[in-house]
Design an enzyme around this catalytic site. Structure first.
Site, PDB file in Angstrom:
ATOM      1  N   LYS A 146      -8.625  -1.117   1.301  1.00 21.44           N
ATOM      2  CA  LYS A 146      -9.635  -1.476   2.299  1.00 21.44           C
ATOM      3  C   LYS A 146     -10.539  -2.517   1.660  1.00 21.44           C
ATOM      4  CE  LYS A 146      -9.600  -0.118   5.735  1.00 21.44           C
ATOM      5  NZ  LYS A 146      -8.986  -0.715   6.956  1.00 21.44           N
ATOM      6  N   GLU A 177       0.812  -1.218   0.000  1.00 20.03           N
ATOM      7  CA  GLU A 177       0.000   0.000   0.000  1.00 20.03           C
ATOM      8  C   GLU A 177       0.845   1.269   0.000  1.00 20.03           C
ATOM      9  OE1 GLU A 177      -3.770   2.057   2.412  1.00 20.03           O
ATOM     10  OE2 GLU A 177      -3.015   0.094   3.015  1.00 20.03           O
TER      11      GLU A 177
END
Length: 462
Positions: free
Chosen positions: A274, A258
């Site tokens: 997410k 990420e």
């Protein structure tokens, strides 16, 4: 006055690990690793070591909220003064500058919250961004390697780094990484359920919409953390990975997929993750079904959208009004162990704002706190038994020419004082299922733990 960089071409090497090992014995050795050969590998690897003597002092583990705020202000002043006039390196991501980590708990201070008082209150610094006057950049797209140095680097030092980089490869004896016990968790199933139910009560009361709840695993070890990193990299390489050698034989290993925030010129980008499903590498059809299930999950999409909105708000503190765009929403990206739901948000940095202003006013990343951010962080501190330390912080650089990139330090392990710590968490929302969320904390790092437990052997204490 305009100051030029010094560039020395090197022989490109497909495996940057071998190149890093020639510098790993130097203080402050750092390897930002795009993990070539892994799915979704990045383009650049960055290797450096031996930070400058005038580097900013680390942020103490006992720092107050006011000291956390001052730390970022001092970093900004240091960056402006030390690197004034450095020319932009058009095709290089980093040319020397500030590089290191920001621990999650330094973000507590930025939110006006005191870090949790526990055994880690006397652990490694909350943050450490050091000044490096040189680096090696490997560009895997152009198959080019170059040693880049700032005008402040002495010619003798530059020659030493060149000699190391160009030396014939030698095999040096190193102590393998060995666990002396299996990993144990600070939140087992019953304790996790109790924390989960507490979050649900906060959500029902309107205190918050989402809280990221994490479990910590730990085990004792002996040997070299670098050897552990190489093993983990082989099974779970990701484009924002890093290995940082720290003081007192500590090390941070991050296999992160990420990006937190990148800055190129005035363009800002963040890519929150997410939503997660495990991979099924033995059955391609089942694996595709898991990815499709994630893509169509209304719960995961809603969870992702909450964080997109939070990050749009965070970027709005530093970006030109009206410039923030959601470039991509709910894209599925597949990594060696999991599928993720990823969105991309961009903006244009205001002229009077710096990379460090942007980083400070967005930290820590909303994808690993919940929403609203400050209240979610209060609940995390209440319910998680220990500080997060480096987990969910960021490995970052701010180049001397103003560029910046940073990860969210998920899938990360901290080696310190003979203990290796590893965390995994997930976002809890109103319709979350406790059993599924608990399983997600296993799916995300289960392969990491299994990989290291293969080295398990009793340690001779005599």
């Amino acid at each position: 006055m305009s100051l030029s960089l010094h560039l020395e071409e090197l022989v490109y090497q497909a495996d940057s690990c071998e190149l890093f090992e020639r510098f790993a014995d130097l203080p402050g050795a750092a390897f930002l690793d795009s993990c070539q050969g892994a799915p979704r590998a990045g383009r650049y690897d960055i290797i450096t070591a031996q930070p400058a003597k005038d580097s900013p002092q680390p942020l103490s583990a006992q720092a107050s909220p006011a000291q956390c705020q001052n730390y970022f202000a001092e970093l900004g002043q240091f960056q402006r003064e030390r690197y004034a006039g450095i020319n932009s390196a058009a095709d290089l991501p980093f040319c020397g500058g500030l590089l290191g980590y920001l621990g999650y708990d330094s973000g507590m201070g930025l939110q006006g919250l005191a870090a949790k008082e526990d055994d880690e209150a006397h652990g490694p610094p909350l943050a450490s961004l050091q000044a490096y006057d040189w680096c090696i950049v490997q560009d895997h797209l152009l198959r080019r390697a170059v040693l880049v140095s700032l005008p402040t680097l002495a010619a003798a030092e530059r020659q030493d780094y060149l000699s190391r980089a160009r030396a014939a490869r030698t095999t040096t004896a190193s102590s393998d990484f060995v666990l002396s016990e299996r990993f144990s968790s600070n939140l087992e199933a019953a304790e996790y359920r109790e924390a989960f139910e507490r979050i649900q009560s906060y959500i029902r009361a309107g205190d918050c919409y989402q809280v990221n709840l994490a479990r910590r695993y730990n085990a004792s070890y002996q040997g070299e953390p670098w050897q552990a990193y190489r093993r983990l990299r082989a099974v779970a390489g990701a484009p924002f990975s890093a290995f940082l050698a720290m003081a007192e034989d500590s090390a941070l290993m991050s296999l992160s997929p990420e990006r937190f925030i990148a800055l190129r010129g005035s363009r800002v980008e963040t890519r929150p993750i997410k939503g997660t499903r495990p991979r099924n590498m033995q059955d391609p059809a089942a694996d595709r079904a898991l990815a499709e299930q994630l893509q169509s999950s209304s719960k995961d999409r809603a969870e992702n959208l909450m964080i997109v909105d939070l990050l749009r708000n965070d970027l709005g503190r530093s970006c030109v009004p009206g410039s923030i765009r959601v470039e991509q929403l709910f894209a599925v990206e597949s990594y060696p162990t999991v599928h993720h739901l990823v969105s991309t948000i961009t903006g244009e940095l205001e002229a009077e704002r710096s990379a460090l202003d942007l980083l400070r006013d967005s930290f820590p990343g909303g994808s690993i706190t919940g929403a609203p951010k400050r209240r979610a962080m209060e609940i995390i501190a209440e319910l998680e038994p220990h500080r997060r330390q480096h987990y969910c912080g960021s490995v970052a650089y701010i180049s001397a020419d103003g560029r910046m990139d940073s990860n969210i330090a998920i899938r990360s392990l901290l080696c310190h004082s003979g203990q290796v710590l590893c965390w995994a968490g997930g976002g809890i929302v109103a319709d979350s299922d406790c059993t599924a969320e608990f399983q997600e904390t296993i799916d995300k790092v289960g392969q990491f733990l299994n990989c290291l437990e293969q080295s398990l052997k009793p340690v001779d204490k005599h």
